[in-house]
Design a protein around this motif. Structure first.
Motif, PDB file in Angstrom:
ATOM      1  N   ASP A 156      -8.789  -0.809  15.582  1.00  0.00           N
ATOM      2  CA  ASP A 156      -9.369  -2.076  15.120  1.00  0.00           C
ATOM      3  C   ASP A 156      -8.338  -3.194  15.308  1.00  0.00           C
ATOM      4  OD1 ASP A 156     -10.425  -4.249  13.709  1.00  0.00           O
ATOM      5  OD2 ASP A 156     -11.479  -2.947  12.311  1.00  0.00           O
ATOM      6  N   VAL A 157      -8.450  -3.951  16.407  1.00  0.00           N
ATOM      7  CA  VAL A 157      -7.481  -4.995  16.728  1.00  0.00           C
ATOM      8  C   VAL A 157      -7.429  -6.062  15.643  1.00  0.00           C
ATOM      9  CG1 VAL A 157      -7.101  -6.968  18.252  1.00  0.00           C
ATOM     10  CG2 VAL A 157      -7.360  -4.700  19.221  1.00  0.00           C
ATOM     11  N   ALA A 158      -8.596  -6.512  15.187  1.00  0.00           N
ATOM     12  CA  ALA A 158      -8.634  -7.624  14.241  1.00  0.00           C
ATOM     13  C   ALA A 158      -7.875  -7.312  12.957  1.00  0.00           C
ATOM     14  CB  ALA A 158     -10.081  -7.983  13.925  1.00  0.00           C
ATOM     15  N   LYS A 159      -7.938  -6.065  12.508  1.00  0.00           N
ATOM     16  CA  LYS A 159      -7.258  -5.677  11.276  1.00  0.00           C
ATOM     17  C   LYS A 159      -5.825  -5.209  11.511  1.00  0.00           C
ATOM     18  CE  LYS A 159     -11.530  -4.247   8.964  1.00  0.00           C
ATOM     19  NZ  LYS A 159     -12.261  -3.111   8.340  1.00  0.00           N
ATOM     20  N   SER A 160      -5.503  -4.857  12.744  1.00  0.00           N
ATOM     21  CA  SER A 160      -4.212  -4.223  13.029  1.00  0.00           C
ATOM     22  C   SER A 160      -3.095  -5.195  13.361  1.00  0.00           C
ATOM     23  CB  SER A 160      -4.369  -3.235  14.194  1.00  0.00           C
ATOM     24  OG  SER A 160      -5.295  -2.223  13.872  1.00  0.00           O
ATOM     25  N   ILE A 161      -3.447  -6.399  13.829  1.00  0.00           N
ATOM     26  CA  ILE A 161      -2.436  -7.378  14.223  1.00  0.00           C
ATOM     27  C   ILE A 161      -2.361  -8.469  13.154  1.00  0.00           C
ATOM     28  CG2 ILE A 161      -1.753  -9.056  15.969  1.00  0.00           C
ATOM     29  CD1 ILE A 161      -3.127  -7.289  18.034  1.00  0.00           C
ATOM     30  N   VAL A 162      -1.189  -8.581  12.556  1.00  0.00           N
ATOM     31  CA  VAL A 162      -1.001  -9.470  11.408  1.00  0.00           C
ATOM     32  C   VAL A 162       0.000 -10.565  11.771  1.00  0.00           C
ATOM     33  CG1 VAL A 162      -0.270  -9.592   8.999  1.00  0.00           C
ATOM     34  CG2 VAL A 162      -1.473  -7.555   9.844  1.00  0.00           C
ATOM     35  N   GLU A 163      -0.361 -11.822  11.497  1.00  0.00           N
ATOM     36  CA  GLU A 163       0.561 -12.935  11.741  1.00  0.00           C
ATOM     37  C   GLU A 163       1.442 -13.153  10.522  1.00  0.00           C
ATOM     38  OE1 GLU A 163       0.499 -17.522  13.436  1.00  0.00           O
ATOM     39  OE2 GLU A 163      -1.319 -16.658  12.586  1.00  0.00           O
ATOM     40  N   ARG A 164       2.744 -13.314  10.776  1.00  0.00           N
ATOM     41  CA  ARG A 164       3.681 -13.581   9.678  1.00  0.00           C
ATOM     42  C   ARG A 164       3.335 -14.917   9.020  1.00  0.00           C
ATOM     43  NH1 ARG A 164       8.577 -10.624   9.768  1.00  0.00           N
ATOM     44  NH2 ARG A 164       8.851  -9.321  11.623  1.00  0.00           N
ATOM     45  N   GLY A 165       3.342 -14.950   7.698  1.00  0.00           N
ATOM     46  CA  GLY A 165       2.966 -16.142   6.981  1.00  0.00           C
ATOM     47  C   GLY A 165       3.924 -17.304   7.157  1.00  0.00           C
ATOM     48  N   ASN A 166       5.200 -17.022   7.433  1.00  0.00           N
ATOM     49  CA  ASN A 166       6.198 -18.093   7.551  1.00  0.00           C
ATOM     50  C   ASN A 166       6.490 -18.485   8.992  1.00  0.00           C
ATOM     51  OD1 ASN A 166       7.471 -15.799   8.323  1.00  0.00           O
ATOM     52  ND2 ASN A 166       9.260 -16.029   6.987  1.00  0.00           N
ATOM     53  N   TRP A 167       5.675 -17.990   9.952  1.00  0.00           N
ATOM     54  CA  TRP A 167       5.938 -18.308  11.352  1.00  0.00           C
ATOM     55  C   TRP A 167       5.418 -19.708  11.673  1.00  0.00           C
ATOM     56  CZ3 TRP A 167       3.535 -19.770  15.815  1.00  0.00           C
ATOM     57  CH2 TRP A 167       4.285 -19.641  17.004  1.00  0.00           C
ATOM     58  N   LYS A 168       6.183 -20.469  12.472  1.00  0.00           N
ATOM     59  CA  LYS A 168       5.793 -21.809  12.904  1.00  0.00           C
ATOM     60  C   LYS A 168       6.015 -21.944  14.400  1.00  0.00           C
ATOM     61  CE  LYS A 168       7.017 -23.984   8.498  1.00  0.00           C
ATOM     62  NZ  LYS A 168       7.868 -25.023   7.832  1.00  0.00           N
ATOM     63  N   PRO A 169       5.224 -22.784  15.085  1.00  0.00           N
ATOM     64  CA  PRO A 169       5.459 -23.009  16.516  1.00  0.00           C
ATOM     65  C   PRO A 169       6.905 -23.408  16.753  1.00  0.00           C
ATOM     66  CG  PRO A 169       3.398 -24.021  15.842  1.00  0.00           C
ATOM     67  CD  PRO A 169       4.070 -23.546  14.574  1.00  0.00           C
ATOM     68  N   GLY A 170       7.489 -22.821  17.796  1.00  0.00           N
ATOM     69  CA  GLY A 170       8.884 -23.073  18.101  1.00  0.00           C
ATOM     70  C   GLY A 170       9.789 -21.962  17.628  1.00  0.00           C
ATOM     71  N   ASN A 171       9.294 -21.108  16.723  1.00  0.00           N
ATOM     72  CA  ASN A 171      10.073 -19.948  16.290  1.00  0.00           C
ATOM     73  C   ASN A 171      10.112 -18.900  17.398  1.00  0.00           C
ATOM     74  OD1 ASN A 171      10.219 -21.313  13.902  1.00  0.00           O
ATOM     75  ND2 ASN A 171       9.243 -19.729  12.646  1.00  0.00           N
ATOM     76  N   ASP A 172      10.973 -17.933  17.234  1.00  0.00           N
ATOM     77  CA  ASP A 172      11.098 -16.838  18.186  1.00  0.00           C
ATOM     78  C   ASP A 172       9.747 -16.127  18.345  1.00  0.00           C
ATOM     79  OD1 ASP A 172      11.686 -14.552  19.640  1.00  0.00           O
ATOM     80  OD2 ASP A 172      13.595 -14.213  18.619  1.00  0.00           O
ATOM     81  N   LYS A 173       9.305 -15.949  19.613  1.00  0.00           N
ATOM     82  CA  LYS A 173       8.016 -15.307  19.864  1.00  0.00           C
ATOM     83  C   LYS A 173       7.996 -13.847  19.429  1.00  0.00           C
ATOM     84  CE  LYS A 173       6.275 -18.199  23.619  1.00  0.00           C
ATOM     85  NZ  LYS A 173       5.748 -18.221  25.000  1.00  0.00           N
ATOM     86  N   LYS A 174       9.166 -13.256  19.240  1.00  0.00           N
ATOM     87  CA  LYS A 174       9.215 -11.876  18.789  1.00  0.00           C
ATOM     88  C   LYS A 174       8.852 -11.746  17.309  1.00  0.00           C
ATOM     89  CE  LYS A 174      12.796 -10.454  22.074  1.00  0.00           C
ATOM     90  NZ  LYS A 174      14.159  -9.884  22.214  1.00  0.00           N
ATOM     91  N   GLU A 175       8.788 -12.861  16.619  1.00  0.00           N
ATOM     92  CA  GLU A 175       8.627 -12.790  15.165  1.00  0.00           C
ATOM     93  C   GLU A 175       7.239 -13.195  14.676  1.00  0.00           C
ATOM     94  OE1 GLU A 175      10.973 -11.470  13.412  1.00  0.00           O
ATOM     95  OE2 GLU A 175      12.276 -11.298  15.164  1.00  0.00           O
TER      96      GLU A 175
END
Length: 282
Positions: A156-175
């Protein structure tokens, strides 16, 4: 279809998925056939590429470290979004000793990625524990001689991939994204078949049933008996091309034998498809 076990799992450690291996069916005495397949519930991404490394099964008691056995695979990247709406990827198809399976263990490598709708590619990180894999218990899974058993991993892709709450554009793409897999595991017997009658029986043909609905194709074989009858059992459901190859030559002054192909033969689980009479005469 007989469902032996059906359960949902939220996996909070590293995921791995088996690579593909082309099957060549065998009637080896004492063997069963084991398949591992992957399907997906879609998510709001354009691509989810999993770095597939290996898959293992455990044959002994849960705490016995010697019970793990590797399944044949080719490490590769799999876009799970290619396998939605009923499609599935054949990850493993192999002859396997009959007996009980206790667990499977899944391993994913470090190079998985997710591509968002705007075309940006991000590393897909997994929590700790990736190197040792995730153990999934199997309840009463028994492989029987000359039968096919399938493990379907419903990701289940929609449930399996979680975005970090503190991530902002310009941050490391690994995070930006974490992989916390939600997988429904379905274990089931595969019990379709086909049968028919070849004429003349003296042609003694070899018969190949090729599941053309798969890439690469899946091939099963048998031979007609002295009466011309043939039967293939434990076939996975799908659409087959069935080929008949005479192994003898027609007597002098009689019509020659020829190779015959029947396409579009549909096999359904728990049913035997009757191909009726097949003539090999020119």
């Amino acid at each position: 279809m007989k469902f032996t076990t059906l359960f949902s799992l939220t996996l909070l450690a590293g995921l791995g998925l088996a690579g593909c291996s082309k099957d060549s069916s065998s009637d080896t005495q004492g063997n069963a056939k084991l398949e591992v397949r992957l399907t997906d519930a879609p998510g709001d991404f354009s691509r989810v590429s999993l770095d597939v490394q290996q898959i293992e099964v455990h044959l002994k008691d849960e705490n016995d470290p010697k019970g793990w056995q590797f399944l044949p695979f080719t490490p590769q990247a799999i876009n799970v979004l290619d396998y939605v709406n009923g499609r599935s990827a054949l990850l493993v198809s192999t002859d396997f000793a009959a007996g009980d399976l206790k667990e499977i263990r899944l391993i994913l490598g470090p190079n998985s990625t997710v591509t968002t709708r705007d075309g940006e590619v991000y590393a897909l990180k997994t929590p700790s524990g990736q190197s040792s894999g995730v153990k999934l218990k199997l309840d009463k899974v028994s492989l029987r001689q000359r039968e096919t058993f399938q493990l379907l991993l419903d990701f289940d892709v929609a449930k399996s991939i979680v975005e970090r709450g503190n991530w902002k554009p310009g941050n490391d793409k690994k995070e930006r994204f974490l992989l916390k897999p939600v997988i429904r595991l379905v274990a089931q017997d595969v019990a379709g078949g086909l049968y028919g009658q070849v004429t003349p029986a003296a042609a003694l043909p070899q018969i190949l049933a090729i599941r053309s609905s798969l890439t690469p194709a899946d091939t099963f074989s048998t031979s007609a008996d002295a009466t011309g009858a043939f039967k293939l059992q434990a076939l996975p459901s799908g659409t087959y091309r069935v080929e008949f190859y005479p192994t003898t030559v027609a007597p002098i002054n009689q019509p020659a034998y020829q190779t015959v192909t029947r396409s579009g033969v549909v096999v359904t689980n728990n049913q035997a498809t009757d191909m009726s009479q097949i003539s090999l005469l020119k």
